[in-house]
Design an enzyme around this catalytic site. Structure first.
Site, mmCIF file in Angstrom:
data_model
loop_
_atom_site.group_PDB
_atom_site.id
_atom_site.type_symbol
_atom_site.label_atom_id
_atom_site.label_comp_id
_atom_site.label_asym_id
_atom_site.label_seq_id
_atom_site.Cartn_x
_atom_site.Cartn_y
_atom_site.Cartn_z
ATOM 1 N N ASP A 43 29.025 27.285 34.577
ATOM 2 C CA ASP A 43 30.075 26.112 34.299
ATOM 3 C C ASP A 43 29.554 24.729 33.911
ATOM 4 O O ASP A 43 28.711 24.126 34.780
ATOM 5 C CB ASP A 43 30.951 26.237 35.490
ATOM 6 C CG ASP A 43 32.049 25.051 35.471
ATOM 7 O OD1 ASP A 43 32.781 25.087 34.323
ATOM 8 O OD2 ASP A 43 32.108 24.240 36.049
ATOM 9 N N THR B 291 34.294 23.119 29.345
ATOM 10 C CA THR B 291 33.263 22.113 29.471
ATOM 11 C C THR B 291 32.163 22.027 28.901
ATOM 12 O O THR B 291 31.353 21.161 28.507
ATOM 13 C CB THR B 291 33.103 21.987 31.048
ATOM 14 O OG1 THR B 291 32.641 23.232 31.615
ATOM 15 C CG2 THR B 291 34.435 21.659 31.961
ATOM 16 N N THR B 292 31.602 23.173 28.622
ATOM 17 C CA THR B 292 30.277 23.536 28.004
ATOM 18 C C THR B 292 30.446 22.818 26.339
ATOM 19 O O THR B 292 29.743 22.416 25.665
ATOM 20 C CB THR B 292 29.741 25.101 27.803
ATOM 21 O OG1 THR B 292 29.547 25.329 29.526
ATOM 22 C CG2 THR B 292 28.572 24.992 27.448
ATOM 23 N N ASP C 234 38.724 27.896 36.995
ATOM 24 C CA ASP C 234 38.797 27.668 35.625
ATOM 25 C C ASP C 234 40.145 28.438 35.156
ATOM 26 O O ASP C 234 40.689 27.983 34.027
ATOM 27 C CB ASP C 234 37.658 27.978 34.818
ATOM 28 C CG ASP C 234 36.439 27.039 34.888
ATOM 29 O OD1 ASP C 234 36.825 26.093 35.679
ATOM 30 O OD2 ASP C 234 35.531 27.018 34.498
#
Length: 560
Positions: free
Chosen positions: A66, A99-100, A397
């Site tokens: 994550d 997020t990445t 998530d």
């Protein structure tokens, strides 16, 4: 004799040791720092992304892929690179997923523009072009997003399952997608659909067993609290019990109090002891009169009270964590009482079934079939502690993504499809603009291709070949074609393949990445205080403290 020129006085503005760097080299240095972070994260993107094992200074290991968690654990000190950490955290808090992607996109936007900075293009021209391109991209997403009809519950549920499984496809739990997708959607549908407060979904982690042993409890479950001997004689299961939740201590306090009481006779002392007992018995009798069969308290319930409840077939638990007690009230109804007197029926809650059950090596108190339940509990099982923690992060998530899908109901195709469509759209628009803005917008369009390119690289596919195929498909109007990491072709219609995600995830990622890139481009000087290099020693002691501390050392302190 010729008079000397007047000497220019030296002006000292900054403290000695202050580091200042400015101009173009500073800007390029900031861009390099952001690219270094993106390089660390890039291998975690997509369904074939790798995991990172990060060990902190205490020697505790965490395995995760994550983006926000990795950046939090890396403890980055470079001031410009911290901007990327902030956008990853904001993306995690706002939409939970992507997020990445947001960090890779921000870094790629900077990389594409680096050559223009070196050639002397003003950062403000670039910022203007990027903001315009981002607005074009967001408008395009809103134009082509697919709205799902909420009036048909079956179709809407299948949409939520698709969004949850897309979120999990890049996580450690991708092999159990159908099982966990159903669990996540059931959990979100348990909540109040107007409020959707994800903090009311409790997560309990129990090492041991397999992933398939994880279960969803439509109600509340918490670990058995510390109890005294009498607790084993209490009944452990009820049908339709009344439940009272207290913030009251039910313990004899006589031994603890450091009080001085002067008594003339032994009978006076006995009267004081009896009064202590009388107070606690009055509290216990008041609780029994309410008819409650389950008594929960945030504060301790002592051995006397535990045995007294056991004799009357009442279950009690003290020292219940505040968050769990709050969720119990949400599930069973009633309210938390801070006194034992005047507790009426409307202050009590009820549930269909209460029991204390053994799960793995722990005992759990479980409240099920709650009529007013707007909360639920996920009990996660797995082999190792780190593995269960990663499962929890993956489910968080997925829960956030499903929550966003419930609120908006608009989806786009994942797997790089939406990025390729936006890239083609911005390229077409850029050709109609004269001047430098055309170059800047083309750079933005090229930067968007980092997402499908990185998914291909991580899956071991030929990214150049697949991107050329995708460009051709999108030029011919097939707007939902994206990367297929399993098929022989390498590309497919991801909308038909049910690789869906809420459009909000992409809108948020593009706007956050553009803002972060513009922020870094607008900084041309860094002034670093000499103190910021050293470890923070903490606040200084007030003057005179040392003398006061040493005064009287070696000889008796004067009596006050």
């Amino acid at each position: 004799m010729q008079r000397g020129l007047p000497m220019q006085p030296t002006v000292v503005l900054l403290k000695e040791g202050t580091d200042t760097s400015q101009g173009k080299p500073q800007l390029l240095s900031n861009i390099s720092a952001c690219l270094a972070i993106a390089e660390t994260l890039s291998s975690t993107l997509g369904p074939r992304g790798m995991d990172k094992l990060i060990v902190n200074e205490k020697g505790e290991a965490q395995i995760t892929n994550d983006g926000a968690t990795i950046l939090k654990l890396l403890d980055i000190v470079h001031p410009a690179a911290r901007t990327l950490v902030d956008i990853a955290r904001a993306q995690d808090a706002e939409v939970g997923d992507g997020t990445t992607s947001v960090v890779l996109l921000a870094a790629q936007l900077l990389k594409e523009i680096r050559s223009y900075i070196e050639e002397g293009v003003s950062p403000h021209v670039i910022i203007k072009g990027y903001r315009k391109a981002a607005q074009l991209a967001i408008d395009r997403i809103k134009e082509i997003q697919v709205t799902v009809d909420k009036s048909d519950p079956e179709r809407f549920r299948s949409l939520l399952l698709k969004c949850a499984s897309t979120s999990m496809s890049s996580k450690l739990i991708h092999s159990e997608k159908p099982f966990f997708s159903n669990m996540v959607v059931d959990a979100v549908q348990c909540l109040d659909q107007d409020d959707l407060d994800e903090s009311l979904i409790g997560v309990k982690k129990i090492p041991g067993g397999g992933m398939q042993d994880s279960l969803l409890i439509r109600g509340v479950s918490f670990k058995k609290t510390f109890t005294y001997a009498g607790a084993e004689q209490q009944p452990k299961s009820f049908r339709d019990p009344l439940i009272v939740c207290l913030n009251v201590e039910l313990e004899l306090k006589a031994e603890k109090d450091n009080a001085e009481v002067r008594v003339e006779a032994v009978s006076d002392y006995q009267a004081i002891v009896n009064a202590e007992w009388e107070i606690i018995y009055r509290k216990l009798e008041a609780i029994e009169k309410t008819g409650a069969k389950v008594v929960l308290s945030k504060l301790p319930i002592g051995d006397l009270a535990t045995q007294w409840f056991a004799d009357r077939d009442i279950f009690c638990a003290g020292r219940v964590p505040a968050g769990d007690l709050q969720r119990v009230v949400k599930a069973v109804g009633g309210s938390i009482q801070s006194t034992c007197t005047d507790i009426r029926r409307e202050h009590l809650g009820t549930c269909g079934h209460f029991e204390e059950r053994q799960i793995g090596g722990e005992r759990f108190n479980i409240f099920e079939e709650c009529s007013k339940a707007k909360t639920c509990t996920l009990i996660l099982r797995g082999g190792a502690e780190q593995f269960i923690e990663e499962v929890e992060r993956s489910l968080h998530d997925a829960i956030m993504v499903v929550k966003r899908a419930v609120k908006s109901g608009e989806v786009v195709a994942g797997g790089g499809a939406i990025e390729m469509d936006l890239s083609a759209h911005i390229r077409r628009h850029a050709l109609s603009i004269p001047g430098k803005q055309q170059l800047i917008m083309t750079a933005f369009a090229k930067a968007l291709e980092i997402i499908p390119r990185q998914i291909c690289d991580n899956a071991g596919l030929d990214s150049t070949d697949i991107l050329n195929k995708l460009r051709m498909k999108h030029a011919n109007g097939s707007k939902w074609f994206g990367v297929d990491v399993d098929g022989p072709e390498g590309v497919r219609d991801n909308m038909e393949a049910f690789v869906w995600e809420p459009s909000l995830v992409r809108v948020n990622a593009i706007s956050s990445a553009t803002e972060a890139a513009c922020l870094i481009l607008s900084v041309d000087e860094t002034v670093r205080n000499p103190q910021s290099e050293a470890q923070n020693p903490g606040p200084q002691a007030p003057p005179g403290t040392t003398q006061r501390a040493l005064r009287g050392r070696g000889r008796g302190m004067p009596r006050r």
